[in-house]
Design a protein around this motif. Structure first.
Motif, PDB file in Angstrom:
ATOM      1  N   ALA A  51       0.832  -1.204   0.000  1.00 15.40           N
ATOM      2  CA  ALA A  51       0.000   0.000   0.000  1.00 15.40           C
ATOM      3  C   ALA A  51       0.867   1.256   0.000  1.00 15.40           C
ATOM      4  CB  ALA A  51      -0.941  -0.002   1.196  1.00 15.40           C
ATOM      5  N   ILE A  52       1.941   1.231   0.756  1.00 14.72           N
ATOM      6  CA  ILE A  52       2.869   2.373   0.765  1.00 14.72           C
ATOM      7  C   ILE A  52       3.470   2.554  -0.621  1.00 14.72           C
ATOM      8  CG2 ILE A  52       5.082   3.218   1.647  1.00 14.72           C
ATOM      9  CD1 ILE A  52       4.331   1.778   4.314  1.00 14.72           C
ATOM     10  N   GLY A  53       3.895   1.471  -1.237  1.00 18.59           N
ATOM     11  CA  GLY A  53       4.489   1.523  -2.564  1.00 18.59           C
ATOM     12  C   GLY A  53       3.517   1.994  -3.623  1.00 18.59           C
ATOM     13  N   GLN A  54       2.251   1.576  -3.530  1.00 20.53           N
ATOM     14  CA  GLN A  54       1.249   2.009  -4.505  1.00 20.53           C
ATOM     15  C   GLN A  54       1.077   3.512  -4.488  1.00 20.53           C
ATOM     16  OE1 GLN A  54      -2.148  -0.512  -3.428  1.00 20.53           O
ATOM     17  NE2 GLN A  54      -2.160  -1.258  -5.536  1.00 20.53           N
ATOM     18  N   GLY A  55       1.164   4.083  -3.306  1.00 24.26           N
ATOM     19  CA  GLY A  55       1.039   5.526  -3.192  1.00 24.26           C
ATOM     20  C   GLY A  55       2.201   6.274  -3.823  1.00 24.26           C
ATOM     21  N   ARG A  56       3.302   5.583  -4.039  1.00 23.89           N
ATOM     22  CA  ARG A  56       4.504   6.227  -4.584  1.00 23.89           C
ATOM     23  C   ARG A  56       4.786   5.851  -6.037  1.00 23.89           C
ATOM     24  NH1 ARG A  56       8.312   5.658   0.756  1.00 23.89           N
ATOM     25  NH2 ARG A  56       7.020   6.995   2.058  1.00 23.89           N
ATOM     26  N   GLY A  57       3.999   4.945  -6.611  1.00 21.31           N
ATOM     27  CA  GLY A  57       4.162   4.624  -8.028  1.00 21.31           C
ATOM     28  C   GLY A  57       4.736   3.248  -8.295  1.00 21.31           C
ATOM     29  N   ASP A  58       4.631   2.845  -9.558  1.00 20.73           N
ATOM     30  CA  ASP A  58       5.056   1.510  -9.976  1.00 20.73           C
ATOM     31  C   ASP A  58       6.551   1.279  -9.788  1.00 20.73           C
ATOM     32  OD1 ASP A  58       2.472   0.916 -10.615  1.00 20.73           O
ATOM     33  OD2 ASP A  58       2.711   1.238 -12.774  1.00 20.73           O
TER      34      ASP A  58
END
Length: 183
Positions: free
Chosen positions: A16-23
């Motif tokens: 979820a943290i990564g999704q907020g920051r992009g692929d």
């Protein structure tokens, strides 16, 4: 809480943290987790140490810090690993990484599978089979090929959670069961 449930929760949170920051971040997290997991799986003593309650959190964090220094992951993964140390969950990192990889594959529309044949398939035939299966699935397919003379002939295909056993061994076993039942 079981290890699987814990691993899924931590993997989902990191995802979820990564999704907020992009692929790009999602991919980077996956690579960094895989690198750390590879170190742990390459040295089973580390996993034993992380599971051992005799060692303090500070000692585990010091060892984690040395590993992270050598790997040089992104800051989020460093913080994530130290959080796992604080929560006494470092030993579950391989399971967390495995579930994170599943989430990453789902997000990218990738399906993983394995095709077992009785004899080794030539590279050209492997590519043809892979293309045909990917077209049927309508998704990108990562397919591992292996040979097992024990299946006698035919194929065993595992894609995701589905298994298609079209091997000669399975057909002979089915015939054997029918004969036993008198059909």
């Amino acid at each position: 809480m079981t290890a699987d449930l814990v691993a899924r929760r931590y993997a989902r949170a990191l995802f979820a943290i990564g999704q907020g920051r992009g692929d790009a971040e999602l991919e980077a997290y996956g690579k960094d987790l895989a690198a750390f997991t590879q170190v742990l799986e390459g040295n089973t003593e580390l996993l034993k140490l992380f599971r051992n309650p005799i060692f303090s959190i500070e000692e585990k964090k010091a060892i984690t810090g040395r590993i992270l220094e050598a790997l040089n992951p992104c800051p989020t993964i460093k913080n994530f690993c130290f959080l796992l140390a604080d929560k006494k969950r470092l030993a579950w990192l391989p399971e967390i990484e495995a579930y994170y990889a599943v989430l990453l594959d789902q997000a990218k529309g990738v399906v993983r599978g394995e095709l077992v044949t009785a004899v080794e398939l030539p590279d050209a035939r492997q590519e043809a089979v892979k293309k045909q299966l990917a077209a049927q699935l309508g998704k990108e397919l990562v397919l591992n090929f292996s040979a097992d003379a024990g299946i006698l002939g035919g194929v065993v295909l595992k894609v995701g959670d589905k298994i298609l056993d079209a091997s000669l061994r399975a057909q002979l076993n089915a015939m054997k069961e029918q004969i036993k039942r008198g059909e």
